[in-house]
Design an enzyme around this catalytic site. Structure first.
Site, PDB file in Angstrom:
ATOM      1  N   VAL A 143       0.853  -1.183   0.000  1.00 49.84           N
ATOM      2  CA  VAL A 143       0.000   0.000   0.000  1.00 49.84           C
ATOM      3  C   VAL A 143       0.890   1.233   0.000  1.00 49.84           C
ATOM      4  CG1 VAL A 143      -1.773   1.289   1.235  1.00 49.84           C
ATOM      5  CG2 VAL A 143      -1.844  -1.221   1.198  1.00 49.84           C
ATOM      6  N   LYS A 144       0.652   2.133  -0.948  1.00 53.48           N
ATOM      7  CA  LYS A 144       1.463   3.347  -1.061  1.00 53.48           C
ATOM      8  C   LYS A 144       0.884   4.452  -0.180  1.00 53.48           C
ATOM      9  CE  LYS A 144       3.370   4.409  -5.084  1.00 53.48           C
ATOM     10  NZ  LYS A 144       3.522   4.735  -6.528  1.00 53.48           N
ATOM     11  N   ILE A 145       1.733   4.973   0.682  1.00 54.90           N
ATOM     12  CA  ILE A 145       1.377   6.076   1.567  1.00 54.90           C
ATOM     13  C   ILE A 145       2.383   7.194   1.337  1.00 54.90           C
ATOM     14  CG2 ILE A 145       1.169   6.821   3.980  1.00 54.90           C
ATOM     15  CD1 ILE A 145       0.378   3.970   4.695  1.00 54.90           C
TER      16      ILE A 145
END
Length: 375
Positions: A143-145
């Site tokens: 998941v890209k944050i």
């Protein structure tokens, strides 16, 4: 003797660079084009972002059938975008499952980004990360944050829950160090929560070409010597790797490593050359070192396959020169902090604009299907 094309990418892989593709579309999945890149071009992962999805949705007919179904079900635009993007990412995760297994989880990774409109909202970013992790439901997801100040505690929380994270939009060395700190904090909490640390992976996406674009523009405006043109981005990334070596050799880290934790690898992002005067593989050739990822647009990937130099480690031993480059820019009145703060702000804004475009494209498609069904 020149190397055959894909052997250049194989050589990069041997030198410790994981080759990931910075692109994903349903067409590439269904046509077998992505599988070909995995089989023949040493591609071991994929990254996505709102711009990539907006582009994919605006082309061709690959999404028509799903949009027809979503429209008939009365899906809202946000739910439709979630379904479309997570389906693509889940299918890509399945395609890379064998790579994931063969590399013990190090590669075979596919990234999906939280809604960029949440970049300055910690709590909603955490909720979005959980939702994406649960919806895709694949162990090789990342998941890209974003590495905004508000994103840092979200990174820690996600890692503490066993969610693998690709931290995106990193431009400065200080923020990079903060990102690694957030990762380590998250691992310590995960360990306290009884989570097996060996199941958690993370990369820190350090953006490259955008740094040169902004600094080169400022050099030209000052009428400065061209000696520093095209030097800042590589220098910045090399110093990030120096920090990586330092951070992941401390006693604090060693304790986590003993519990099975993995280092958070630097990922070189934005590696497509923007200035046509530069070699098209510059951000590949100049950033070769072990235990990193280079995520390339397909154009850059194919250029690297054709003529990347793959001459060995081009990072270690360069740190003094890299510092000198950044110092020289400061002496010319080009503020490193000002540039990196601007690039972060612009990066968030660009992804927000792409997300808005994606929503508009899907909304228009849903409305046209609904109107068609009513007539």
């Amino acid at each position: 003797m020149s190397l055959p094309g894909t052997d250049r990418l194989g050589r990069l892989s041997e030198l410790g660079v994981s080759v990931w593709l910075d692109d994903l579309s349903r067409e590439n999945l269904s046509s077998g084009a992505l599988r070909t890149l995995v089989d023949d071009f040493h591609v071991v992962g994929v990254t996505t972002n709102p711009t990539i999805f907006a582009s994919a949705l605006s082309k061709g007919e690959a999404y028509d059938e799903q949009i027809e179904t979503l429209a008939s079900e009365g899906a809202g635009v946000d739910d439709a975008v979630l379904a479309i993007t997570t389906d693509d990412v889940r299918d890509a995760c399945d395609l890379f499952a064998d790579v994931h297994a063969a590399t013990d989880g190090k590669d075979g990774r596919v990234s999906i980004e939280v809604d960029p409109r949440l970049a300055h909202d910690t709590d909603r970013t955490i909720k979005a990360a959980r939702m994406l992790w649960q919806t895709v439901d694949r162990p090789n997801l990342m998941v890209k944050i974003p590495a905004t100040m508000e994103g840092l505690p979200a990174i820690t929380q996600a890692i503490s829950e066993g969610i693998s994270v690709n931290v995106t939009l990193i431009f400065s060395l200080d923020r990079y160090r903060a990102v690694t700190g957030a990762y380590i904090d998250g691992l310590e909490r995960a360990h306290a929560n009884g989570i097996d640390l060996s199941t958690i992976r993370s990369v820190a996406s350090f953006f490259v070409s955008r740094v040169d674009t902004e600094i080169d523009k400022r050099l030209e405006n000052k009428g400065a010597s061209k000696a520093l043109k095209g030097k800042a981005a590589v220098a910045n990334a090399r110093l990030a790797y120096e920090a990586f070596e330092q951070i992941f050799a401390t006693p604090r880290w060693n304790e986590l490593a003993a519990q099975g934790a993995h280092r958070q690898r630097p990922l070189w992002a934005s590696t497509g050359v923007k200035d046509p005067d530069y070699p098209d593989t510059m951000y590949v050739d100049e950033l070769v070192v072990d235990d990193v990822v280079n995520t390339m647009p397909e154009k850059t990937l194919r250029a690297a396959a054709d003529h990347a130099e793959a001459r060995g480690d081009t990072v270690r031993g360069t740190y003094a020169d890299a510092r000198r480059t950044l110092d020289d820019l400061e002496r010319l009145g080009i503020s490193y902090n000002e540039v990196t703060e601007l690039l972060e702000k612009e990066g968030v804004e660009k992804f927000e604009a792409s997300w808005t475009e994606l929503l508009a494209t899907v909304e228009a498609a849903l409305q046209s299907r609904t109107a068609g069904a009513a007539t």
